[in-house]
Enzyme design. Structure first.
Site, PDB file in Angstrom:
ATOM      1  N   ASP A 145       0.840  -1.205   0.000  1.00  0.00           N
ATOM      2  CA  ASP A 145       0.000   0.000   0.000  1.00  0.00           C
ATOM      3  C   ASP A 145       0.877   1.258   0.000  1.00  0.00           C
ATOM      4  O   ASP A 145       1.708   1.435   0.897  1.00  0.00           O
ATOM      5  CB  ASP A 145      -0.894  -0.070   1.248  1.00  0.00           C
ATOM      6  CG  ASP A 145      -2.013   0.945   1.231  1.00  0.00           C
ATOM      7  OD1 ASP A 145      -2.018   1.820   0.358  1.00  0.00           O
ATOM      8  OD2 ASP A 145      -2.885   0.843   2.115  1.00  0.00           O
ATOM      9  N   GLY A 197      -5.149   3.285  -7.901  1.00  0.00           N
ATOM     10  CA  GLY A 197      -5.356   3.485  -9.337  1.00  0.00           C
ATOM     11  C   GLY A 197      -4.551   4.624  -9.919  1.00  0.00           C
ATOM     12  O   GLY A 197      -4.692   4.972 -11.101  1.00  0.00           O
ATOM     13  N   ASP A 218     -10.534   4.149  -1.527  1.00  0.00           N
ATOM     14  CA  ASP A 218     -11.194   3.132  -0.701  1.00  0.00           C
ATOM     15  C   ASP A 218     -12.718   3.057  -0.873  1.00  0.00           C
ATOM     16  O   ASP A 218     -13.396   4.067  -0.996  1.00  0.00           O
ATOM     17  CB  ASP A 218     -10.898   3.390   0.779  1.00  0.00           C
ATOM     18  CG  ASP A 218      -9.432   3.144   1.117  1.00  0.00           C
ATOM     19  OD1 ASP A 218      -8.623   2.993   0.185  1.00  0.00           O
ATOM     20  OD2 ASP A 218      -9.118   3.108   2.310  1.00  0.00           O
TER      21      ASP A 218
HETATM   22  C1  GLA Z   1      -5.498   2.275   2.691  1.00  0.00           C
HETATM   23  C2  GLA Z   1      -5.996   1.113   1.831  1.00  0.00           C
HETATM   24  C3  GLA Z   1      -7.041   0.328   2.592  1.00  0.00           C
HETATM   25  C4  GLA Z   1      -6.416  -0.198   3.896  1.00  0.00           C
HETATM   26  C5  GLA Z   1      -5.858   0.960   4.706  1.00  0.00           C
HETATM   27  C6  GLA Z   1      -5.065   0.476   5.909  1.00  0.00           C
HETATM   28  O1  GLA Z   1      -6.507   3.199   2.937  1.00  0.00           O
HETATM   29  O2  GLA Z   1      -6.532   1.589   0.632  1.00  0.00           O
HETATM   30  O3  GLA Z   1      -7.509  -0.765   1.821  1.00  0.00           O
HETATM   31  O4  GLA Z   1      -5.414  -1.118   3.585  1.00  0.00           O
HETATM   32  O5  GLA Z   1      -4.981   1.771   3.928  1.00  0.00           O
HETATM   33  O6  GLA Z   1      -4.479   1.517   6.624  1.00  0.00           O
END
Ligand code: GLA
Length: 393
Positions: A145, A197, A218
């Site tokens: 991430d 994305g 998200d």
């Molecule tokens: C981001 C990701 C989520 C999750 C959070 C965790 O927002 O997009 O899917 O993994 O971090 O902190």
């Protein structure tokens, strides 16, 4: 033809097929992830309970095999720099063994930055070491991430004002670094990119070793957010296929914020999109309705169809859209989707979706054959719902 030439032409002709066969994701990955329900509170005990429930609810046998721990498992690095679980995750190897003993696979989460989105230790400067640690624990899946790596991209842009792509190049290199590190472990670890994305990951994801990449910011457990994400996927269908999938984020089914017709629309859209199906609910408290939505075999089979085609939107008007997904055996899945609050009558022409001589039509959620149909098909779609059909010759 000499042997070398023969081998070279074999490699060119069959490389994509071989890639799909050796990929950890010949069809869209299925499993569960801790974030949507547990967020920062997830513990070792929650993950074990989830593994138990995946088995007892029939979800594992329906295909949900990855048990993925999202953010907040990370503790301090030891004297050698090796990452350890925190007090919520005292023994990652034992947890992996437990998950494997149930016929499931374990997923984990990190960031190319120094910190994850929730402020825990990321993998920056420890990529190869972390990959080796994950492999030694028996990890099968990594979600990587972007999070705090955004700061380094800003610094890179400032350092190279003449290069408008400087930040993006640094990001792609960081994702490749971890992809290479995972491959170097020799353990098949499914690599899942999460950078919302940004900079079209569907174009470069496969080149860094990824099997899937997030396409959006998200999701949350509301119908408008789910619906918008679903609709936004219409233009990138060509980038999905065996071994490499667009990921419109995890499922919210069972988290309580949508009504059953809305969750059926969510499940149907994700199946049509050949999206990874990662449930995100508390499986110890799952209702029968939510379980029936998550485990509907025919809907899962649409998602998992071996052709690996992502649906395209054939038609969009006001509050209605029609999506089609080619399936193996010359069949086609059709989803009639509405954003109307109330019931909608919807129509489509069978000839326009490849059946000029008519088709046998099956209503997937009702589990009923509607018999032979030709010309214009008319159906009733519940408010915020879906009519999901399979057409065959
Ligand atoms: C981001 C990701 C989520 C999750 C959070 C965790 O927002 O997009 O899917 O993994 O971090 O902190």
């Amino acid at each position: 033809m000499n042997v070398r030439l023969l081998l070279a032409s074999f490699a060119v002709l069959f490389a994509p097929a071989l890639h799909a066969q050796t990929s950890p994701a010949p069809t869209p990955p299925m499993g569960w992830n801790s974030w949507n329900h547990f967020a920062g509170k997830v513990t070792d005990a929650d993950v074990r309970a989830t593994a138990d429930q995946l088995v007892s609810t029939g979800m594992r046998d329906a295909g949900y095999v990855y048990v993925n721990i999202d953010d907040t498992w990370q503790g301090k690095r030891d004297a050698n720099g090796a990452i350890r679980g925190n007090e919520k995750f005292p023994d990652m190897k034992a947890l992996a063994d437990y998950v494997h003993s149930k016929g499931l696979k374990l997923g984990i989460y990190s960031s190319p930055g120094e910190k994850t989105c929730a402020g825990y230790a990321g993998s920056y400067g420890h990529e190869a070491q972390d990959a080796q640690t994950y492999a030694a624990w028996g990890v099968d899946f990594l979600k990587y991430d972007l999070c705090s790596f955004g700061d380094q991209m800003s610094a890179e842009r400032k350092a190279h004002p003449d290069d408008p792509q400087a930040g993006e190049k640094l990001m792609i290199a960081a994702y490749k670094k971890m992809g290479d590190a995972l491959r170097a472990t020799g353990r098949p670890i499914l690599y899942s990119l999460c950078q919302y994305g940004f900079a079209d990951p569907w174009k470069w994801g496969p080149s860094v070793g990824a099997s899937m990449w997030r396409t959006t910011d998200d999701i949350n457990d509301t119908w408008p957010r789910m619906f918008i994400i679903g609709q936004e996927q219409a233009d990138i269908a060509q980038y999905a296929g065996p071994g490499h999938w667009n990921d419109p984020d995890m499922l919210e089914i069972g988290n309580g914020g949508m009504k059953p017709d809305e969750y059926r629309q969510h499940m149907s859209l994700w199946a049509m999109l050949a999206a990874p199906l990662l449930a995100g609910n508390d499986l110890t408290k799952m209702s029968d309705v939510d379980r029936s939505i998550l485990t509907n075999r025919e809907v899962i089979a649409i998602d998992q169809d071996p052709l690996g085609k992502q649906a395209t939107r054939q038609y969009e008007h006001a509050d209605m859209s029609v999506w089609t997904k080619p399936l193996s055996g010359g069949r086609v899945a059709v989803a009639l989707v509405t954003s109307s609050w109330g019931e909608r009558r919807m129509q489509f022409n069978l000839a326009e979706v490849g059946f000029p001589n008519g088709a046998s039509v099956r209503d997937v959620w009702d589990g009923k054959d509607l018999g032979r149909q030709s010309g214009v098909f008319t159906g009733v779609v519940p408010g915020h719902g879906v009519l999901l059909l399979i057409l065959s010759k």
